[in-house]
Design an enzyme around this catalytic site. Structure first.
Site, PDB file in Angstrom:
ATOM      1  N   LYS A  31       0.856  -1.190   0.000  1.00  0.00           N
ATOM      2  CA  LYS A  31       0.000   0.000   0.000  1.00  0.00           C
ATOM      3  C   LYS A  31       0.892   1.239   0.000  1.00  0.00           C
ATOM      4  CE  LYS A  31      -3.880   1.902   2.757  1.00  0.00           C
ATOM      5  NZ  LYS A  31      -4.727   1.684   3.954  1.00  0.00           N
ATOM      6  N   SER A 106      -9.637   1.814   3.022  1.00  0.00           N
ATOM      7  CA  SER A 106      -8.767   2.554   2.136  1.00  0.00           C
ATOM      8  C   SER A 106      -7.742   1.691   1.395  1.00  0.00           C
ATOM      9  CB  SER A 106      -8.009   3.626   2.926  1.00  0.00           C
ATOM     10  OG  SER A 106      -7.177   3.033   3.906  1.00  0.00           O
ATOM     11  N   SER A 130      -9.685  -0.504   7.226  1.00  0.00           N
ATOM     12  CA  SER A 130      -9.125  -0.374   5.878  1.00  0.00           C
ATOM     13  C   SER A 130      -8.461  -1.613   5.307  1.00  0.00           C
ATOM     14  CB  SER A 130      -8.126   0.778   5.839  1.00  0.00           C
ATOM     15  OG  SER A 130      -8.824   1.984   5.737  1.00  0.00           O
TER      16      SER A 130
END
Ligand code: GLN
Length: 438
Positions: A31, A106, A130
Site C-alpha cells: 500500500k 482505504s 481499511s
C-alpha cells in the site's frame, strides 16, 4: 505493474527481488502509505507527488530479509481516509468482481490486486477497517493484527493510536506466513509490544464462540447476514459452543472514532507544510504563508474535512464535549471486549453492513461512507485482532465477508479458525473472471 483496475500507483516500478529466505518467490505489493526505500511514497495525495522514500519501513526490511519480491505499490484513499478508494488523487480502484463497483477502502488497491491475481500478498493498513472492508468487498482474506504487534515505523500516520499494518491474501495461511515475519517489537516504534507469533490449532470441542447481539441487530443487508449465519452454523456443526454476548458500546465506537481519528490526523498532517517533504510542490512562493497556503490547498476534500473536524474537536471549549467523551467511549469499548473474552474465545459478526457498492454512490455523502466502518471500527478501538474472510456470495455474485475477533495477542486463534474454515470451504478459491493486466 500495469493493470486495468487502477489498483497500482507508479506502474513503472521495477520489481525488487530479495535474497533467499522463507518467503522467497512470494510476490508482494505494498500500500502506498508504507515506505520502500528509493520508491515513491504518495499516500495517494498530490501533496506528496514526486516524493521518494529515503528509507524502508520496518515491515519492508523484515520482508526483504525473508526473501519476498516487492512488485509494486497499490492505490488507497488519500492518507488512508475513506472506504472506497475514491478519495485517491490518482483515480478510483475498480472492484474485479464488477468494475462498476468500488473495491472498498482505504486499502482498495491492495485488496483488488490480490483478488485479480496480480500478486500473492498485499500489505494494507487498518485504522478503522481499511484492511478488512476492502478484503470483504473483493472476496479475499484481510487481517488486522493486535495493535502494537507490528511496527508502524515507515507507515504514514493516520491515527497512530489505532494504525496497524497487516496482510491481505487469498488465504489465511498466506496471511499468517507474512504476519509471522512482520510481527514483533521494534525500538523504532515505542507502541510495539513484546511479541513473537506462535501458530496454534483450534480445538472445536472447547471453542466458545460469541455473537455480539448489539452488532448483529444493526442495519445489515439480509444476504450479508445470511452468509454469516451459515458461517456460524458451520461452527456449531464443528462442535463449537455458540452463545450471545453483549458489547453495548460497540455500536457507538464509530461515533468516537469519527472524533478521535480527525483529532489525531489534524495533528499528524501538520508536518506536510511544504518545507519538509514536498518543497517542489509549490513553485516560487511569495512568502512563507503563501507557501503554506498553496501547499495545504493540495489536500483533497476528505482530508481537509477531517483536519477541520479534528482541530474543532481539540479546541478550547470543545475538547471535553468531543475528544474527552470519545476517549471515554473507547475505554468502555476496550473493557467490554475484555469482559466478553472472559466467557468466549472468539467473536463473530459480518465485516460490513453491505456488499460492494457502486462507484459514486456514496462519494458525496460522508456519513453514509463512514457507516461502512460500523462493524470494523470496534476492533480498532478495542485494539484487538480481527480478520475478514470470504463466507459467501450474494445472488448477484458479489463476495461477502465474515469477521473473527479475539482478545489482544490472540492473533493465532483468529488465524487458526480462519484456516480451519478455509480448509473445509471453497469461498476463498473463487476468482473473478477477466484478465486485469494492463
Ligand atoms: N474507512 C475508514 C476511514 O475512513 C478507515 C480508514 C482506515 O482504516 N485507514 O477512516
Amino acid at each position: 505493474m500495469r493493470d486495468t483496475l487502477n489498483a497500482f500507483l507508479h506502474p513503472d516500478l521495477e520489481p525488487i527481488v530479495s535474497g533467499n529466505g522463507p518467503l522467497s518467490g512470494l510476490n508482494l505489493v505494498v500500500k502506498d502509505n508504507i515506505a520502500v526505500q528509493d520508491w515513491p511514497l504518495s499516500a495517494a495525495s498530490k501533496i506528496l507527488d514526486g516524493y521518494i522514500s529515503p528509507y524502508d519501513a520496518t515491515v519492508i526490511k523484515k520482508l526483504r530479509a525473508a526473501g519476498v519480491t516487492l512488485s509494486g505499490k497499490t492505490n488507497l484513499d488519500e492518507f488512508a481516509m475513506g472506504s472506497s478508494t475514491e478519495n485517491s488523487a490518482y483515480g478510483v480502484t475498480k472492484n474485479p468482481w464488477n468494475t462498476e463497483l468500488v473495491a472498498g477502502g482505504s486499502s482498495g488497491g491492495s485488496a483488488a490486486a490480490v483478488a485479480a491475481g496480480l500478486c500473492d500478498v498485499a500489505l494494507g493498513s487498518d485504522t478503522g477497517g481499511s484492511i478488512r472492508q476492502p478484503a470483504a468487498f473483493c472476496g479475499v482474506t484481510g487481517f488486522k493484527p493486535t495493535y502494537g504487534s507490528v511496527s508502524r515505523y515507515g507507515l504514514i500516520a493516520l491515527a497512530p493510536s489505532y494504525d496497524v499494518i497487516g496482510p491481505i491474501a487469498r488465504t489465511a495461511a498466506e496471511v499468517e506466513k507474512v504476519f509471522a515475519v512482520i510481527a514483533g517489537q521494534d525500538p523504532l516504534d515505542q507502541t510495539t509490544i513484546d511479541y513473537t507469533y506462535e501458530p496454534t490449532a483450534v480445538d472445536f470441542a472447547k471453542l466458545r464462540v460469541g455473537l455480539p447481539t448489539d452488532l448483529w441487530r444493526l442495519d445489515i443487508d439480509p444476504e450479508v447476514k445470511e452468509a454469516n449465519q451459515r458461517f456460524v452454523d458451520w461452527l456449531k456443526a464443528k462442535g463449537a459452543t455458540v452463545v450471545d454476548v453483549t458489547l453495548p458500546t460497540a455500536p457507538q465506537a464509530l461515533n468516537a472514532y469519527c472524533i478521535i481519528l480527525p483529532a489525531e490526523t489534524s495533528a499528524n498532517l501538520a508536518r506536510f507544510d511544504g518545507i519538509r517533504f514536498q518543497k517542489k510542490a509549490v513553485t516560487e512562493p511569495e512568502t512563507l504563508l503563501d507557501r503554506y497556503r498553496r501547499t495545504k490547498a493540495l489536500f483533497g476534500a476528505e482530508v481537509k474535512r477531517r483536519i477541520l473536524i479534528g482541530t474543532y474537536a481539540l479546541s478550547v471549549g470543545h475538547y471535553d464535549a468531543y475528544y474527552q467523551l470519545a476517549v471515554t467511549i473507547q475505554g468502555q469499548v476496550i473493557r467490554e471486549f475484555e469482559d466478553a473474552f472472559q466467557s468466549v474465545d472468539v467473536i463473530i459478526n459480518p465485516t460490513t453492513p453491505t456488499p460492494a457498492f457502486k462507484i459514486g454512490e456514496k462519494a458525496n455523502d460522508p456519513v453514509a461512507m463512514y457507516q461502512c466502518d460500523l462493524l470494523t471500527v470496534p476492533a480498532d478501538l478495542g485494539l484487538v485482532p480481527a480478520i475478514s474472510l470470504p463466507v459467501g456470495f450474494t445472488k448477484s455474485g458479489l463476495p461477502i465477508g465474515g469477521q473473527i475477533t479475539a482478545a489482544q495477542t490472540k492473533d493465532n486463534l483468529v488465524l487458526a479458525l480462519a484456516k480451519a474454515f478455509q480448509a473445509e470451504t471453497d469461498f476463498h478459491t473463487k476468482k473473478p473472471s477477466g484478465d486485469f493486466h494492463g
